[in-house]
Design an enzyme around this catalytic site. Structure first.
Site, PDB file in Angstrom:
ATOM      1  CB  THR A 118      -0.905   0.029   1.241  1.00  0.00           C
ATOM      2  OG1 THR A 118      -1.534   1.309   1.369  1.00  0.00           O
ATOM      3  CG2 THR A 118      -0.096  -0.203   2.519  1.00  0.00           C
ATOM      4  CE1 TYR A 142      -3.747  -1.830   4.876  1.00  0.00           C
ATOM      5  CE2 TYR A 142      -3.542   0.451   4.170  1.00  0.00           C
ATOM      6  CZ  TYR A 142      -3.683  -0.888   3.863  1.00  0.00           C
ATOM      7  OH  TYR A 142      -3.771  -1.293   2.561  1.00  0.00           O
TER       8      TYR A 142
END
Length: 324
Positions: A118, A142
């Site tokens: 990501t 995250y």
């Protein structure tokens, strides 16, 4: 026919990758626990195994019963806000379970691993566009959970015959151009999905999370990539590893759009002037994040086909109407 194992293959992005793999004559095994995935959106030609990536016995069984050519590791929790509120959940599923998957793959001598990472690994960069050498300074659990997995994969692969591609996704949106599948995640928080739900009457309003960012209109700016183009990047990655060493690539278009840009585009496409509320910033969100994609477009010959904001938003909206 080569067989690919896709973890999280019943999810939003995973189901599009499975569809693309089968269209390219691959055989596919999907491992998914259906936490957020949907069995009905997995291509009927794929073999589905229900289970968790943290279960080594299930992984061993898959590898022993199938001649797996490559692993595409998609399974993960992906909500930034939730990761701030419940970091344990993210480090368990995204990091510890990924370690289990990677180790099982290397133990079974799987030649290739494609890892779903990501842009959150970049945190709050000091440049307008990030390339693969931009410092990695995630600002939420995250992003940290994904960066830790990147590092584990690189370290473990260095002592094996397994090669890898790490794909750093920017904001994935839209639905399959043929209208067959799209995002059906309940309680989704991704902006384009939320706006489409509002335009279809599923939500009473859309809340802008922060209007005081140092951006042209005060709202967050992101690089949105169509899910079909992202799926194609995975197909290209499998072929790339045949003749190239392991590597890392950004997956984005290099163009940033603000929250207001997205809202106005969905309103234009739908013809619905849904209610918009201005709210506070969300913890863990950078003001702006866009990709320098020159590496993937030059080295991998990846050619985006749907890099227009209206195309992304239109396919997302048409899918949302279909769900009605």
């Amino acid at each position: 026919m080569k067989t690919i194992l896709v973890t999280g293959g019943a999810g939003y992005i995973g189901s599009h990758i499975v569809k693309k793999l089968i269209s390219q004559q691959y055989q596919v095994v999907v491992l998914d626990n259906f936490y957020s995935g949907h069995r009905q959106y997995v291509d009927s030609q794929a073999v589905i195994v229900e289970g968790n990536t943290g279960n080594r016995k299930i992984l061993d069984d898959i590898f022993e019963k199938n001649s797996i050519h490559a692993l595409i590791h998609m399974a993960a929790h992906i909500e930034v806000g939730e990761s701030v509120e419940n970091p344990f959940k993210y480090y368990t599923n995204n990091t510890l379970n990924s370690l289990n998957v990677i180790k099982a793959s290397i133990d079974h001598k799987i030649p290739k691993i494609i890892f779903s990472s990501t842009a959150a690994v970049y945190g709050m960069p000091k440049v307008n566009q990030v390339d693969e050498k931009t410092p990695l300074l995630p600002i939420n659990p995250y992003g940290h959970s994904k960066l830790m997995t990147e590092q584990m994969l690189q370290d473990l692969a260095a002592y094996s015959q397994t090669k890898y591609i790490i794909l750093r996704y920017f904001n994935v949106a839209g639905a399959a151009v043929d209208g067959s599948i799209g995002q059906a995640t309940p309680r989704a928080t991704h902006l384009i999905k939320v706006c489409c739900e509002a335009a279809c009457g599923k939500r009473k309003s859309v809340t802008i999370l922060g209007t005081d960012y140092p951006t042209p209109d005060g709202t967050g700016v992101r690089d949105y990539i169509h899910v079909d183009d992202l799926a194609s990047a995975h197909i290209q990655s499998l072929a790339y590893l045949d003749n190239h060493p392991s590597d890392i690539f950004n997956c984005g278009y290099g163009t940033g759009y603000s929250v207001h840009d997205i809202i106005n585009t969905i309103k234009k496409i739908s013809g619905v002037d849904f209610k918009v509320i201005e709210g506070d910033r969300r913890a863990g969100d950078p003001p702006s994040l866009t990709a320098n994609n020159s590496k993937i477009t030059s080295q991998m010959a990846w050619k985006p086909q749907y890099n227009q904001l209206e195309t992304i938003c239109r396919t997302a909206y048409e899918w949302e109407r279909k769900l009605l």
